[in-house]
Design a protein around this motif. Sequence first.
Motif, PDB file in Angstrom:
ATOM      1  N   SER A  11     -15.644  11.087 -35.808  1.00  0.00           N
ATOM      2  CA  SER A  11     -15.562  11.387 -37.103  1.00  0.00           C
ATOM      3  C   SER A  11     -15.958   9.617 -38.145  1.00  0.00           C
ATOM      4  O   SER A  11     -16.549   9.940 -39.181  1.00  0.00           O
ATOM      5  N   ASP A  14     -18.250  10.101 -41.112  1.00  0.00           N
ATOM      6  CA  ASP A  14     -17.397   9.034 -42.521  1.00  0.00           C
ATOM      7  C   ASP A  14     -18.207   7.848 -43.010  1.00  0.00           C
ATOM      8  O   ASP A  14     -18.531   8.127 -44.217  1.00  0.00           O
ATOM      9  N   LYS A  69     -23.268   8.362 -43.582  1.00  0.00           N
ATOM     10  CA  LYS A  69     -22.690   9.982 -43.460  1.00  0.00           C
ATOM     11  C   LYS A  69     -24.227  10.595 -43.817  1.00  0.00           C
ATOM     12  O   LYS A  69     -25.200  10.028 -44.033  1.00  0.00           O
ATOM     13  N   GLY A 125     -12.077   8.767 -44.635  1.00  0.00           N
ATOM     14  CA  GLY A 125     -13.297  10.241 -45.119  1.00  0.00           C
ATOM     15  C   GLY A 125     -12.525  11.527 -44.672  1.00  0.00           C
ATOM     16  O   GLY A 125     -12.127  11.312 -44.149  1.00  0.00           O
TER      17      GLY A 125
END
Length: 433
Positions: free
Chosen positions: A280, A284, A287, A363
Amino acid sequence: MRHMTRNPMVLKTAALAGALVLTGCTAGGTGESASKGDKATLTFLTFETPNLDAKYWDAAIARASAKVPGVTIKKLVSPSADRTGYAKQLDSTGQFPDIMIGLNPAGFAEAGKLAPWTDRELANYVDPHANPYGGKVYQLPYATQATLVYYNKSDFAKAGINAPPRTYRELLADSAKLKAKGINPFVVGGGGKDTWADMFPLMCTVATDVYKETPDWLSQRSADKVKFTDPAFVNAAQKIADVAHKGYIDPAGLSRSYADTEQAFRDGKGAMYPMGSWFSASADAKKPSFDTGVFAWPTDDGSPALPSVTGGGMSVSSKAPDVGLAKKWARAFMEDQKNLDAAVKADGLIIAIKGYRPPSNMGPVYNATVAAYREALSADGIVNSFSQETGDGSLPPGLADKAAAGVQKLLGGRMTASAFGAYMDAQWDKATR
């Protein structure tokens, strides 16, 4: 990241850890680890990944050392993901590190090589008795990670899939829809020294088909009450073999390194990516051109069974030049606010220290990951993560790497699910003789 461990019983209060403000976490404030001296040179065994590079570790070491004057740290970096194996190599040559992060205590603890953490030293931790080994805790349980499925929302939309699958049957149906549109359903890698990265689909199916029904399955395996050739485990392996056989996993991708596999998903070379929650942070920070969603690998009936690990923190050698000072430095490292924030930002950790709250600017993929974990936690759907356990009820040392090698053959069609079960039993017997 890949260095976490968890107790089969996760405290419900862990769900609150991200909603509070960090209080009372200054290292050395409540522990019993008073130093016998005021100066020591200590070796610290760590590791590096695309998320946690040398710069990250050097900054964290400097922050901890500033809180514990007199300590000089000599950093050691494991040459592979198998830090425990490297620690054993060092031990065999009389160079066992003074402080280690993410070490499996098996083999070291019973030999008296590790200093246990006391209840007072663990007072700041949400689940202080995670991963006990022989009734004692040898690794600070400072963070939680889970294995989930990250997915490309654009690919799902192209295939007419409006929501993540809630059952295993729906997962297969969605995979078929994706393949029909010319989209590779799953990105899975694990080439070279990164064979561990191929384990995540199996971790998910062992969670749904084995651990959900029998949380202490590995303890039962240790007692010779169950076998890897039993129907439950073979069925879990068969699900992964079926996914590969149907062409839902690109076999060419199995030779990719961990870093290249992660990049392949970001480059749109597959719709779903089973991986640890640390992804994750990468999603974030780097991107991709599509929105990334997250869901837990589904069970047959849709009830939750999310593989999760809590632990990953410092262990201290019982033979360190100054055990008290080593413990004090280790806690300073683990409980420092800036170090925790840096770990969350770099590696997507769900911190399991009382009162910690992650940075407000995290994010959307991280936030969705935490939400998925909390949903499973609130539904009593957290189970162990196969091959990542340490403490009582875990694989014998070295068997996780053997399992990963077997999974390569399973996914490549060179080993059946039944043969994989027999292989695991044979490797278990060799490791426990």
